[in-house]
Design an enzyme around this catalytic site. Structure first.
Site, PDB file in Angstrom:
ATOM      1  N   TRP A   8       2.301   0.386  -6.752  1.00 26.40           N
ATOM      2  CA  TRP A   8       3.097  -0.418  -7.693  1.00 26.40           C
ATOM      3  C   TRP A   8       2.935  -1.922  -7.499  1.00 26.40           C
ATOM      4  CZ3 TRP A   8       8.613   1.866  -8.938  1.00 26.40           C
ATOM      5  CH2 TRP A   8       8.443   3.025  -9.707  1.00 26.40           C
ATOM      6  N   HIS A  96      -5.529  -3.483   1.694  1.00 19.88           N
ATOM      7  CA  HIS A  96      -5.752  -3.703   0.261  1.00 19.88           C
ATOM      8  C   HIS A  96      -6.360  -5.093   0.069  1.00 19.88           C
ATOM      9  CE1 HIS A  96      -5.097  -4.415  -3.982  1.00 19.88           C
ATOM     10  NE2 HIS A  96      -5.024  -3.107  -4.114  1.00 19.88           N
ATOM     11  N   GLU A 165     -12.308   0.652  -3.128  1.00 20.89           N
ATOM     12  CA  GLU A 165     -11.881  -0.128  -4.288  1.00 20.89           C
ATOM     13  C   GLU A 165     -12.758  -1.362  -4.447  1.00 20.89           C
ATOM     14  OE1 GLU A 165      -7.558   0.489  -5.474  1.00 20.89           O
ATOM     15  OE2 GLU A 165      -7.477  -0.852  -3.766  1.00 20.89           O
ATOM     16  N   SER A 208      -9.213   0.104 -11.868  1.00 17.24           N
ATOM     17  CA  SER A 208      -9.170   0.389 -13.305  1.00 17.24           C
ATOM     18  C   SER A 208      -9.161   1.881 -13.650  1.00 17.24           C
ATOM     19  CB  SER A 208     -10.323  -0.322 -14.028  1.00 17.24           C
ATOM     20  OG  SER A 208     -10.179  -1.719 -13.897  1.00 17.24           O
TER      21      SER A 208
HETATM   22  P1  PGA Z   1      -5.828  -1.169 -10.839  1.00 18.82           P
HETATM   23  O1  PGA Z   1      -5.511  -1.512  -9.304  1.00 18.82           O
HETATM   24  O2  PGA Z   1      -5.730   0.324 -10.988  1.00 18.82           O
HETATM   25  O3  PGA Z   1      -4.795  -1.893 -11.616  1.00 18.82           O
HETATM   26  O4  PGA Z   1      -7.229  -1.652 -11.108  1.00 18.82           O
HETATM   27  C1  PGA Z   1      -5.931  -0.703  -8.236  1.00 18.82           C
HETATM   28  C2  PGA Z   1      -5.445  -1.253  -6.925  1.00 18.82           C
HETATM   29  O5  PGA Z   1      -5.408  -2.476  -6.751  1.00 18.82           O
HETATM   30  O6  PGA Z   1      -5.083  -0.482  -6.005  1.00 18.82           O
END
Ligand code: PGA
Length: 247
Positions: A8, A96, A165, A208
């Protein structure tokens, strides 16, 4: 087992629990529910309420970060794994890209993971290259460094999940190609095999992922689940991601 993790970020107040109630209702009736886990990482302020509310339900609660020291310390604004676990969270994200951009170093990440595991939190360790790295074909070397400088053989890999990511894909709508995802996921798994030898952690994809793009990702069987940012704030989108994945 697949994972659908909703991150979130800086979103949510107590009444946002309604989003999770809807997801939980869907989950409790879904014929595929034994095939996956749902984990939601709300901000720190909501962890205790959400954990209590979903204690005997299938939705698991995690934090988005944790501090690199054990238990208590004199660091203003910091929250340790011990404190996070004490209010019912079962998971924490570590590394992250938002936190790396704010200064998380490899050593800090190593300590975060160490103390999270010690305090019985499962760790979702995020890695990924930025736009420039990709352009200069440094994806593999960046990923290798991110994994080998932080993960240690002695960490209990059964309590670790990796989330790949690519930073250029987060919140941009830009997706890797199938070939890129196949080769990067295979590469990540090969590095994990070198570190841990057996029982290598699951590897998720994030960036995304939404109810539409999931139709592309679902065919890439090497991916063990998804870390979902923006789309996890809508119960409909989050539920549709799962529905479309198993369609
Ligand atoms: P997003 O973010 O799905 O909005 O691209 C992913 C994340 O930052 O964990």
């Amino acid at each position: 087992m697949k994972y659908f993790i909703g991150n979130w970020k800086m979103f949510g107040v107590p009444k946002s629990i309604n989003i999770l109630n809807k997801i939980n209702l869907f989950y409790s009736k879904d014929a595929n529910r034994n095939k996956y886990k749902i984990i939601i990482t709300p901000p720190y302020t909501l962890i205790e309420t959400f954990s209590k509310h979903f204690k005997n339900k299938k939705i698991l609660i995690g934090s988005q970060n944790c501090y690199q020291k054990d238990k208590f310390s004199s660091n203003t604004g910091a929250v340790s794994s011990h404190m996070i676990r004490s209010v019912g969270a079962k998971y924490t994200l570590v590394g992250h890209s938002d936190n790396r951009a704010e200064g998380d170093t490899d050593l800090m990440l190593k300590n975060k993971i160490k103390f999270a595991l010690k305090n019985n939190l499962k760790v979702v360790f995020c890695i990924g290259e930025n736009k420039n790295d990709k352009k200069n074909k440094r994806t593999f070397s960046i990923i290798r460094k991110q994994l080998t400088k932080v993960l240690e053989k002695k960490f209990n890999q059964k309590n670790i999940i990796i989330a790949y990511e690519p930073i250029w894909s987060i919140g941009t709508g830009k997706l890797p190609t199938r070939a890129e995802l196949d080769s990067t996921t295979t590469y990540i798994k090969s590095i994990l095999k070198k570190i841990f030898r057996k029982n290598i952690p699951p590897v998720l994809y994030g960036g995304s992922v939404d109810d539409i793009s999931i139709n592309f990702f679902k065919d890439i069987r090497l991916i063990n689940g998804f870390l979902i940012g923006g789309a996890s704030k809508s119960s409909k989108k989050f539920i549709d991601i799962i529905k479309n994945y198993y369609r």
